[in-house]
Design a protein around this motif. Sequence first.
Motif, PDB file in Angstrom:
ATOM      1  N   GLY A   1      37.152  45.925  40.084  1.00 44.81           N
ATOM      2  CA  GLY A   1      36.998  44.551  40.518  1.00 44.81           C
ATOM      3  C   GLY A   1      38.347  43.853  40.444  1.00 44.81           C
ATOM      4  O   GLY A   1      39.208  44.226  39.633  1.00 44.81           O
ATOM      5  N   VAL A   2      38.537  42.866  41.289  1.00 45.82           N
ATOM      6  CA  VAL A   2      39.811  42.151  41.301  1.00 45.82           C
ATOM      7  C   VAL A   2      39.558  40.678  41.621  1.00 45.82           C
ATOM      8  O   VAL A   2      38.721  40.347  42.458  1.00 45.82           O
ATOM      9  CB  VAL A   2      40.808  42.777  42.310  1.00 45.82           C
ATOM     10  CG1 VAL A   2      40.311  42.663  43.735  1.00 45.82           C
ATOM     11  CG2 VAL A   2      42.194  42.176  42.175  1.00 45.82           C
TER      12      VAL A   2
ATOM     13  N   GLU B   1      48.048  46.751  34.794  1.00 45.88           N
ATOM     14  CA  GLU B   1      47.509  46.111  33.589  1.00 45.88           C
ATOM     15  C   GLU B   1      47.777  44.611  33.553  1.00 45.88           C
ATOM     16  O   GLU B   1      47.027  43.860  32.939  1.00 45.88           O
ATOM     17  CB  GLU B   1      48.099  46.742  32.325  1.00 45.88           C
ATOM     18  CG  GLU B   1      47.583  48.108  32.032  1.00 45.88           C
ATOM     19  CD  GLU B   1      48.228  48.722  30.794  1.00 45.88           C
ATOM     20  OE1 GLU B   1      49.224  48.160  30.274  1.00 45.88           O
ATOM     21  OE2 GLU B   1      47.733  49.760  30.359  1.00 45.88           O
ATOM     22  N   LEU B   2      48.853  44.178  34.171  1.00 43.62           N
ATOM     23  CA  LEU B   2      49.234  42.760  34.159  1.00 43.62           C
ATOM     24  C   LEU B   2      48.829  42.096  35.471  1.00 43.62           C
ATOM     25  O   LEU B   2      48.725  42.759  36.508  1.00 43.62           O
ATOM     26  CB  LEU B   2      50.757  42.622  34.010  1.00 43.62           C
ATOM     27  CG  LEU B   2      51.380  43.157  32.734  1.00 43.62           C
ATOM     28  CD1 LEU B   2      52.897  42.984  32.789  1.00 43.62           C
ATOM     29  CD2 LEU B   2      50.799  42.471  31.512  1.00 43.62           C
TER      30      LEU B   2
ATOM     31  N   GLY C   1      57.425  45.595  37.375  1.00 41.56           N
ATOM     32  CA  GLY C   1      58.033  46.149  38.579  1.00 41.56           C
ATOM     33  C   GLY C   1      57.526  45.503  39.841  1.00 41.56           C
ATOM     34  O   GLY C   1      56.914  44.428  39.811  1.00 41.56           O
ATOM     35  N   SER C   2      57.769  46.199  40.950  1.00 35.65           N
ATOM     36  CA  SER C   2      57.336  45.691  42.252  1.00 35.65           C
ATOM     37  C   SER C   2      57.069  46.848  43.201  1.00 35.65           C
ATOM     38  O   SER C   2      57.614  47.945  43.042  1.00 35.65           O
ATOM     39  CB  SER C   2      58.395  44.765  42.845  1.00 35.65           C
ATOM     40  OG  SER C   2      59.572  45.493  43.136  1.00 35.65           O
TER      41      SER C   2
ATOM     42  N   GLU D   1      48.070  33.347  45.297  1.00 36.11           N
ATOM     43  CA  GLU D   1      49.371  33.935  44.982  1.00 36.11           C
ATOM     44  C   GLU D   1      49.310  35.111  44.013  1.00 36.11           C
ATOM     45  O   GLU D   1      50.334  35.732  43.745  1.00 36.11           O
ATOM     46  CB  GLU D   1      50.290  32.869  44.385  1.00 36.11           C
ATOM     47  CG  GLU D   1      50.590  31.741  45.339  1.00 36.11           C
ATOM     48  CD  GLU D   1      51.397  30.636  44.687  1.00 36.11           C
ATOM     49  OE1 GLU D   1      51.587  30.673  43.458  1.00 36.11           O
ATOM     50  OE2 GLU D   1      51.844  29.738  45.416  1.00 36.11           O
ATOM     51  N   GLN D   2      48.119  35.395  43.478  1.00 38.61           N
ATOM     52  CA  GLN D   2      48.058  36.396  42.422  1.00 38.61           C
ATOM     53  C   GLN D   2      46.748  37.177  42.470  1.00 38.61           C
ATOM     54  O   GLN D   2      45.722  36.652  42.901  1.00 38.61           O
ATOM     55  CB  GLN D   2      48.186  35.694  41.067  1.00 38.61           C
ATOM     56  CG  GLN D   2      48.466  36.591  39.910  1.00 38.61           C
ATOM     57  CD  GLN D   2      48.760  35.774  38.665  1.00 38.61           C
ATOM     58  OE1 GLN D   2      47.893  35.074  38.160  1.00 38.61           O
ATOM     59  NE2 GLN D   2      49.991  35.853  38.178  1.00 38.61           N
ATOM     60  N   MET D   3      46.804  38.428  42.022  1.00 37.32           N
ATOM     61  CA  MET D   3      45.589  39.205  41.836  1.00 37.32           C
ATOM     62  C   MET D   3      45.590  39.770  40.418  1.00 37.32           C
ATOM     63  O   MET D   3      46.636  40.145  39.886  1.00 37.32           O
ATOM     64  CB  MET D   3      45.430  40.299  42.894  1.00 37.32           C
ATOM     65  CG  MET D   3      46.479  41.370  42.923  1.00 37.32           C
ATOM     66  SD  MET D   3      46.164  42.607  44.216  1.00 37.32           S
ATOM     67  CE  MET D   3      46.768  41.731  45.658  1.00 37.32           C
TER      68      MET D   3
END
Length: 118
Positions: free
Chosen positions: A51-52, A89-90, A108-109, A57-59
């Motif tokens: 689930g998300v 995790e973040l 990271g990205s 701007e964020q997930m």
Amino acid sequence: MNGIQFVAVSGSGTAGQLAWLTTDRVTWWVGTRDNRRVVRVGTPCAGFEAGVEVTDEQMTIDRSTMQIAAVACDSPQHEYDAWIHNFAELPISYTLDGTTLTLSNDRGSLVLEPVTGD
């Protein structure tokens, strides 16, 4: 972004560029399943679905709902999978610029493009 499968074309971690992304594929898909928002991530070894929660701007991936494919893999793919799980995790900030999806957080990205003709 909803329902479009993306593939990572580049990325970086705290130690620098993730050169392995050119040969070991990572895919990212966000969509709806059973009336809930989910993310499905394909990693060099197996992958996961969870689930998300997605804002403008964020997930944030709900690790308590994570279903991980039970596949053993050898090095270095095992380490690549571990990097993706650690990254997830973040909370992940994202931007969608045209067709380029960029995901980033303190670990990271990833820069992703839509999958075509696969």
